[in-house]
Design an enzyme around this catalytic site. Structure first.
Site, PDB file in Angstrom:
ATOM      1  N   SER A 133     -60.606 -38.438 -49.594  1.00  0.00           N
ATOM      2  CA  SER A 133     -62.024 -38.101 -49.531  1.00  0.00           C
ATOM      3  C   SER A 133     -62.420 -37.801 -48.079  1.00  0.00           C
ATOM      4  O   SER A 133     -61.861 -36.888 -47.475  1.00  0.00           O
ATOM      5  CB  SER A 133     -62.845 -39.237 -50.151  1.00  0.00           C
ATOM      6  OG  SER A 133     -64.176 -38.834 -50.394  1.00  0.00           O
TER       7      SER A 133
ATOM      8  N   GLU B 260     -62.544 -35.288 -60.750  1.00  0.00           N
ATOM      9  CA  GLU B 260     -63.183 -35.844 -59.560  1.00  0.00           C
ATOM     10  C   GLU B 260     -64.647 -36.169 -59.813  1.00  0.00           C
ATOM     11  O   GLU B 260     -65.155 -37.224 -59.419  1.00  0.00           O
ATOM     12  CB  GLU B 260     -63.091 -34.839 -58.402  1.00  0.00           C
ATOM     13  CG  GLU B 260     -61.699 -34.437 -57.976  1.00  0.00           C
ATOM     14  CD  GLU B 260     -61.108 -35.352 -56.924  1.00  0.00           C
ATOM     15  OE1 GLU B 260     -61.762 -36.351 -56.555  1.00  0.00           O
ATOM     16  OE2 GLU B 260     -59.977 -35.077 -56.481  1.00  0.00           O
TER      17      GLU B 260
ATOM     18  N   HIS C  98     -62.523 -39.338 -59.048  1.00  0.00           N
ATOM     19  CA  HIS C  98     -62.352 -39.431 -57.602  1.00  0.00           C
ATOM     20  C   HIS C  98     -61.952 -40.850 -57.214  1.00  0.00           C
ATOM     21  O   HIS C  98     -62.524 -41.821 -57.684  1.00  0.00           O
ATOM     22  CB  HIS C  98     -63.686 -39.061 -56.942  1.00  0.00           C
ATOM     23  CG  HIS C  98     -63.643 -38.884 -55.462  1.00  0.00           C
ATOM     24  ND1 HIS C  98     -62.989 -37.838 -54.858  1.00  0.00           N
ATOM     25  CD2 HIS C  98     -64.201 -39.608 -54.460  1.00  0.00           C
ATOM     26  CE1 HIS C  98     -63.155 -37.912 -53.546  1.00  0.00           C
ATOM     27  NE2 HIS C  98     -63.880 -38.985 -53.277  1.00  0.00           N
TER      28      HIS C  98
END
Length: 485
Positions: free
Chosen positions: A193, A310, A405
């Site tokens: 990320s 995600e 995610h």
């Protein structure tokens, strides 16, 4: 020194000797080792400065203080562990090593955590480096400044201070990792990320050249935000604080007031919908050009990838998925406009996942824009170095999250046994998948080869833990929903 020795493991750095602890299997662990001076007082908004040297032996048995931050809002706080450790000396590294002796010359992996440049730390239990050390890799994890302290844009302070912290940590690795058994010529930087965005920036930052040999970007692509977008966050905070938008004024306001103002402005920021945010910006001294273009010109081996869904972490916990599904075609149109896709792309996506609802369609379009498309551009074809692509497709046992995610982290670190891994993965996550994925990351650190062929510009990525790619974005192989959000 071996695990059989009665004493604790010690290592001599350029600033002084540190004493760690023995872990499972004879692993030596050193926590909270300073790579820069505490960023307080005049250093709060300055470039990182070297730590003061010390005499004697400094204890390195516990994680150092976490960088100043505000907690995740509910319901994300129930899914993303984010411990807070008080104190000022927050620019520290942690080292897990199977052989804390000079001459071992083991490969090194340096971990940069995620958290939207505003949250997270190296103390998250999912990031424990024991499995990497068990498998012959020296694992280093890093704390760095966050939020306005790390990324606020001011006329009287250097830009990208969080990135400067990361470069200082890599310089510490270059200068000291041999004392922990590592090889400074075999360093792999990896992040997820915001940590992957930072890794991409390091590929582009002139000051980071030569500090690492390979890189892994998990669910984050190199990017630089428009300077006005970051200035807007600073101006909003200045308005709440009733001070000028300068580093000097923010420093004088005091940390409690800064964090309170930051928490207030973050409520109006969204990684999906856009708007003001904290993040990296182009800057002549630190990041002189488009980081995606610069990273694409790098000849370093890269491992790049994403999770199949995600968007589920961004949308499902807040109920936004249900809202988008109620909006129906309007949600898909909004997702198309936000993603910059045309109607043909929407038709192609519908043909691939015919049972997907509006929220999943809109989320997939946004994920393309934010992650899949730029990571494919980074991977090539035509990039001088090899690029390996992957997709993590195993759906979480937590209802509604799917292959969301950050879900892959417990598998990459082989820390499914940590209680916090179940916050995202749910119960009974498959250990065999962690074995496979962790081994791929170790192989990449050892040889630059995770176990499959480099991407040639077309074709699907390597898939971890799921059915074929067309069946993982909300649709099962038989056409039914994998789960209901």
């Amino acid at each position: 020194m071996s695990a059989a020795d009665a004493g604790r493991p010690r290592a001599g750095t350029r600033h002084g000797t540190v004493e760690g602890r023995w872990g499972a299997g004879g692993t030596a662990v050193f926590r909270g080792v300073s790579y820069a001076a505490p960023p307080v007082g005049a250093l709060a908004f300055a470039a990182p400065a070297p730590p003061a040297a010390w005499d004697g032996v400094r204890d390195a048995g516990a994680f150092g203080p976490t960088a100043p931050k505000v907690p995740y809002p509910e319901p994300f706080a129930a899914l993303l562990p984010d411990p807070e450790i008080p104190g000022e000396d927050c620019l520290t590294v942690n080292v897990w090593t199977p052989d804390p002796s000079r001459g071992a010359r083991l490969p090194v992996m340096v971990w940069l955590h995620g958290g939207a440049h505003t949250r997270g730390s190296s103390a998250v239990p999912v990031y424990d480096g024991s499995a990497f050390a068990r498998d012959g890799v020296v694992l280093v994890s890093v704390n760095f400044r966050l939020g306005v302290l790390g990324y606020g844009l001011f006329p009287d302070a250097p830009a990208n201070r969080g990135l400067l912290d990361q470069i200082a940590a890599l310089e510490w690795v270059r200068d000291n990792i041999e004392a922990f058994g590592g090889d400074p010529a075999r360093v792999t930087v990896f992040g997820e990320s915001a940590g992957a965005i930072s890794t991409g920036a390091l590929l582009a930052a002139p000051r980071a050249a030569g500090l690492f040999a390979r890189a892994v970007l998990q669910s984050g692509a190199p990017e630089a935000l428009p300077r006005e977008k970051v200035r807007a966050m600073v101006r909003r905070m200045a308005s709440l604080l009733k001070v000028p938008a300068t580093a000097a004024a923010f420093r004088a306001a005091g940390l409690p007031a800064l964090l309170a103002a930051q928490e207030a402005v973050l409520r109006r920021s969204s990684p999906v919908l856009g708007g003001p945010a904290f993040g990296l910006v182009t800057d002549p001294a630190t990041l002189p050009g488009d980081p995606l273009a610069a990273a694409a010109a790098s000849d370093l081996p890269l491992l790049l990838g994403w999770t199949a869904q995600e968007h589920r972490l961004w949308l499902a916990p807040t109920g936004a998925s249900r809202l988008l599904d109620r909006l129906g075609p309007l949600a898909v149109t909004l997702g198309r406009l936000r993603s910059g896709k045309d109607r043909a792309a929407v038709r192609a996506l519908r043909a691939t996942v015919p049972a997907a609802g509006p929220a999943d369609l809109a989320g997939a379009l946004l994920t393309d824009r934010l992650l899949r498309d730029p990571l494919r551009r980074l991977a090539g074809p035509g990039r001088p170095g090899p690029s390996h692509l992957y997709e993590f497709a195993w759906p979480s046992g937590v209802p509604g999250l799917g292959a969301c995610h950050a879900l892959e982290l417990g598998f990459v670190f082989d820390t499914l046994g940590a209680a916090e891994s179940a916050w995202l993965a749910g119960p009974d996550a498959p250990q065999a998948l962690a074995d496979e994925m962790h081994a791929a990351w170790v192989g990449f650190a050892l040889w630059g080869d995770p176990g499959w062929e480099p991407w040639n510009g077309s074709g699907p990525p390597k898939v971890f833990g799921g059915p074929e790619p067309e069946a993982v974005r909300g649709v099962a192989p038989d056409g039914g929903a994998v789960f209901t959000p």
